[in-house]
Design a protein around this motif. Structure first.
Motif, PDB file in Angstrom:
ATOM      1  N   GLU A  35     -13.424  -0.952  -9.292  1.00 23.77           N
ATOM      2  CA  GLU A  35     -11.986  -1.240  -9.205  1.00 23.77           C
ATOM      3  C   GLU A  35     -11.304  -0.307  -8.209  1.00 23.77           C
ATOM      4  O   GLU A  35     -10.490  -0.748  -7.386  1.00 23.77           O
ATOM      5  N   MET A  36     -11.639   0.979  -8.276  1.00 26.92           N
ATOM      6  CA  MET A  36     -10.988   1.939  -7.383  1.00 26.92           C
ATOM      7  C   MET A  36     -11.393   1.709  -5.929  1.00 26.92           C
ATOM      8  O   MET A  36     -10.581   1.891  -5.019  1.00 26.92           O
ATOM      9  N   LEU A  66      -7.509  -1.601  -0.192  1.00 33.35           N
ATOM     10  CA  LEU A  66      -6.143  -2.091   0.052  1.00 33.35           C
ATOM     11  C   LEU A  66      -5.271  -0.964   0.620  1.00 33.35           C
ATOM     12  O   LEU A  66      -4.500  -1.176   1.559  1.00 33.35           O
ATOM     13  N   MET A  67      -5.399   0.234   0.059  1.00 34.90           N
ATOM     14  CA  MET A  67      -4.573   1.360   0.523  1.00 34.90           C
ATOM     15  C   MET A  67      -4.901   1.737   1.968  1.00 34.90           C
ATOM     16  O   MET A  67      -4.058   2.232   2.699  1.00 34.90           O
ATOM     17  N   ASP A  68      -6.140   1.481   2.369  1.00 29.72           N
ATOM     18  CA  ASP A  68      -6.573   1.822   3.733  1.00 29.72           C
ATOM     19  C   ASP A  68      -5.751   1.102   4.804  1.00 29.72           C
ATOM     20  O   ASP A  68      -5.721   1.550   5.961  1.00 29.72           O
ATOM     21  N   MET A  74     -15.998   5.069  -2.202  1.00 34.14           N
ATOM     22  CA  MET A  74     -15.824   5.637  -3.544  1.00 34.14           C
ATOM     23  C   MET A  74     -17.205   5.751  -4.215  1.00 34.14           C
ATOM     24  O   MET A  74     -17.909   4.749  -4.351  1.00 34.14           O
ATOM     25  N   TYR A 129      -3.249   9.353   3.539  1.00 37.78           N
ATOM     26  CA  TYR A 129      -2.643   8.382   2.624  1.00 37.78           C
ATOM     27  C   TYR A 129      -1.185   8.714   2.278  1.00 37.78           C
ATOM     28  O   TYR A 129      -0.283   7.944   2.580  1.00 37.78           O
ATOM     29  N   LEU A 155       0.889   4.019  -3.057  1.00 40.96           N
ATOM     30  CA  LEU A 155       0.507   5.421  -2.807  1.00 40.96           C
ATOM     31  C   LEU A 155       1.608   6.372  -3.275  1.00 40.96           C
ATOM     32  O   LEU A 155       1.341   7.343  -3.984  1.00 40.96           O
ATOM     33  N   ALA A 165     -11.959  -1.187  -4.551  1.00 39.14           N
ATOM     34  CA  ALA A 165     -11.138  -2.304  -4.073  1.00 39.14           C
ATOM     35  C   ALA A 165      -9.697  -1.850  -3.826  1.00 39.14           C
ATOM     36  O   ALA A 165      -9.058  -2.257  -2.842  1.00 39.14           O
ATOM     37  N   ILE A 166      -9.195  -0.993  -4.702  1.00 38.57           N
ATOM     38  CA  ILE A 166      -7.816  -0.496  -4.550  1.00 38.57           C
ATOM     39  C   ILE A 166      -7.710   0.371  -3.284  1.00 38.57           C
ATOM     40  O   ILE A 166      -6.771   0.219  -2.492  1.00 38.57           O
ATOM     41  N   ILE A 167      -8.685   1.258  -3.082  1.00 39.23           N
ATOM     42  CA  ILE A 167      -8.638   2.129  -1.898  1.00 39.23           C
ATOM     43  C   ILE A 167      -8.754   1.295  -0.610  1.00 39.23           C
ATOM     44  O   ILE A 167      -8.102   1.594   0.398  1.00 39.23           O
ATOM     45  N   SER A 227       0.835  -1.202   0.000  1.00 40.43           N
ATOM     46  CA  SER A 227       0.000   0.000   0.000  1.00 40.43           C
ATOM     47  C   SER A 227       0.873   1.257   0.000  1.00 40.43           C
ATOM     48  O   SER A 227       0.612   2.200  -0.765  1.00 40.43           O
ATOM     49  N   LYS A 264     -17.626   0.596 -13.735  1.00 45.93           N
ATOM     50  CA  LYS A 264     -16.577  -0.425 -13.622  1.00 45.93           C
ATOM     51  C   LYS A 264     -15.370   0.135 -12.861  1.00 45.93           C
ATOM     52  O   LYS A 264     -14.855  -0.498 -11.940  1.00 45.93           O
ATOM     53  N   PRO A 268      -6.706  -5.787 -10.458  1.00 49.35           N
ATOM     54  CA  PRO A 268      -5.626  -4.889 -10.024  1.00 49.35           C
ATOM     55  C   PRO A 268      -5.115  -5.191  -8.618  1.00 49.35           C
ATOM     56  O   PRO A 268      -3.895  -5.194  -8.398  1.00 49.35           O
ATOM     57  N   VAL A 269      -6.008  -5.486  -7.682  1.00 50.87           N
ATOM     58  CA  VAL A 269      -5.570  -5.703  -6.297  1.00 50.87           C
ATOM     59  C   VAL A 269      -4.673  -6.936  -6.203  1.00 50.87           C
ATOM     60  O   VAL A 269      -3.627  -6.925  -5.543  1.00 50.87           O
TER      61      VAL A 269
END
Lengths: 482, 92
Positions: B28-29, B35-37, B1, A372, A310, B31-33, A306, B24, A416-417
């Motif tokens: 996707e974003m 992960l970033m969390d 999101m 972030y 970022l 799910a990505i956010i 992550s 779409k 993507p993940v």
């Protein structure tokens, strides 16, 4: 000639002892490219005419007895490294017809040796990806199994070396883009210390993380190329003013007494058992050579992916803002300035590049920056601290290069993940600006290569090459059948 | 999101999405956010005094004008050129 098994050392000897001329050698490779590249799809642009001219020039220098390490040696170059007069696409529609008016610093240095450029290799678009399937022009296949990905983003460079259609290549590594494809394709890839090699002329993805490095058939060949491309360059303020040393100087020296650390988090459940076994078997081999294995821990590893995405995406969002359709690159249409820029970028960039730009702007935007981006920078400091602590009691660190072997094309690139999490073993090295080398250390039940990574202290590439070479000499390496 | 955030990010990023593709990319974003969390879980604070990637300004090249690339070469990647730099016609 069996090209796959040639090293830069063996080619140098053949050229210097006139067993083969530079032109003959060049033709061997260009013929091989014609035969194999339609299957491997490693090259976006093949520069065979120019290669022959350069080989003729190189031969004149060899005949005069003035050959340097890479004179007359054919090499491939990743298509995000600018080459004067030769199309440089970054595997993106955005730069489909871009012909740089200048050479990258690394190309200037290779030209000073009179190397022979075979062509520009495919990659994930703008180096964003780990499969080379986001390339707009050549979705490269793995020479060990053409139904599998070669890794990425320097998948073209790794695949052409693995297939024997280049003896070595340049790649770039922002979060594992040299090491992971080297691992997937069963070859050796070196990511130098950040600042060791000038980034002038490397199309920027994430400027605080990007670094150019070699992919080759063994560690010594990587050292030979690094000897040529390293050094301070006034056009890249982050290139380091370090003396140019011989990175192969420690090759062959005993590794007895060397301390090799194994951080336990890299051998977690998310790493395939076959990968773990191969890397631990390599550790055992080092122990038999007289090295001491040291257990250690990197607690922040689970946050590293992550933090990396970022920081890298924030920098990418900024770097890619230059692609506006005005100065160069694909130009869209629109009635207003804003419409035209949006249309250019929407048509020019692929899905993954767009996702990274969105993520980067999200992390940098008002209300999210502290939560972030600054948090990711804090994690960067933590990761550097943890590496420093490990190096207090170790000379090198040994980890898997990737949690899995190369997977089937289409299996996970659309998630993507899943793709991001697959970078877990490589990203901390870029975050901490360290050097690392990936070396083949085994094969799974399907015969796919497994790579291990050796991570070194800053500026200590010589110890990495020494350690990697010691293992390579004991390892029964296999070659692709393509 | 949500759609509003995606629209805001598209404005910042100078990108267009159709309504269909926006759905779409929103998925996707998200799910990505998610992960970033995970970075929020780690209790560590950024200390800008400890940033060790600073550039030594003693080593930055002097600000002295030097011969640059030939204009012709620099214009080779622009749109229909001659010796001109053509920008697209805009009607606001």
């Amino acid at each position: 000639m069996e090209l796959k098994k040639q090293t830069l050392g063996s080619l140098r000897e053949m050229l210097d002892t006139k067993q083969i001329s530079a032109v003959e050698l060049c033709k061997e490779y260009t013929d091989s490219i014609k035969a194999k590249n339609p299957d491997v799809l490693g090259y976006i642009t093949v520069t065979d005419d120019e290669a022959l001219k350069n080989a003729e020039k190189a031969q004149e220098i060899i005949d005069k007895g003035e050959a340097k390490a890479l004179t007359g040696i054919p090499l491939a170059v990743k298509d995000n490294i600018c080459t004067d007069g030769i199309r440089t696409t970054c595997a993106s529609k955005m730069l489909e017809n871009f012909v740089p008016p200048y050479d990258a610093n690394v190309i200037e240095k290779l030209k000073a040796e009179n190397y022979v450029l075979l062509g520009k290799t495919s990659m994930d678009e703008f180096a964003m990806g780990g499969s080379t399937q986001t390339s707009a022009f050549a979705k490269t296949r793995n020479p060990f199994d053409l139904t599998r990905v070669p890794g990425g983003s320097s998948g073209g460079s790794a695949a052409v070396v693995s297939a024997g259609i280049a003896p070595a290549a340049l790649g770039s590594d922002t979060g594992g883009s040299i090491r992971q494809p080297a691992s997937f394709c069963g070859v050796t890839g070196l990511k130098p210390t950040y600042g060791r090699v000038s980034r002038y002329g490397l199309v920027a993805f994430a400027s605080s993380l990007d670094q150019i490095g070699p992919i080759a058939n063994n560690a010594v060949d990587c050292g030979t190329i690094l000897n040529v491309i390293c050094g301070k360059d006034s056009r890249d303020a982050t290139s380091a003013n370090k003396p140019v040393e011989d990175f192969n100087a420690k090759v062959g020296k005993d590794i007895k007494g060397m301390k090799i650390a194994l951080p336990k988090e890299f051998f977690a459940d998310s790493t395939d058992d076959e990968v773990k076994s191969a890397v631990l078997a390599a550790a055992k081999k080092y122990e038999e050579m007289g090295a001491t294995l040291v257990d250690c821990s990197m607690k922040s590893l689970k946050y590293a992916v992550s933090a990396y995405y970022l920081v890298a995406s924030a920098e990418a969002a900024s770097n890619l803002s230059r692609f506006d359709g005005i100065k160069y690159g694909l130009r869209g249409e629109g009635r207003t300035f804003d419409e035209m820029i949006r249309d250019s970028r929407t048509r020019g960039f692929g899905d993954e590049v767009k996702r990274r730009i969105l993520l980067g702007n999200y992390a940098l935007s008002s209300g999210y920056y502290d939560a972030y981006y600054l948090k990711a920078l804090a994690l960067k400091q933590q990761i550097i601290k943890e590496y420093n602590e490990i190096f207090e009691n170790a000379d090198v660190i040994l980890t898997p290069t990737a949690p899995t072997v190369a997977y089937k094309i289409g299996e996970q690139e659309t998630d993507p993940v899943k793709m991001y999490l697959a970078d877990i073993c490589t990203v901390t090295v870029n975050i901490a600006s360290l050097p690392a080398i990936s070396v083949p250390c085994g094969y799974n039940a399907d015969g796919m290569p497994i790579g291990m990574s050796l991570v070194g202290r800053k500026w200590d590439e010589a110890t990495l090459i020494q350690t990697a070479d010691a293992f390579e000499k004991t390892f029964d390496r296999r070659y692709s059948e393509v | 999101m949500d759609i509003k955030t995606i629209d805001h990010l598209c404005n910042l990023s100078k990108l267009n999405y159709t309504d269909e593709s926006k759905e779409k990319v929103m998925g996707e974003m998200s799910a990505i956010i998610e992960l970033m969390d995970t970075v929020k879980e780690f209790d560590v604070v950024y200390d800008d005094t400890k940033d060790n990637n600073s550039i030594s300004y003693d080593e930055v090249r002097k600000d002295v004008a030097k011969p640059s690339f030939p204009t012709e070469k620099l214009l080779s990647n622009t749109q229909p050129s001659g010796n001109c730099y053509v920008v697209p016609k805009m009607v606001d």
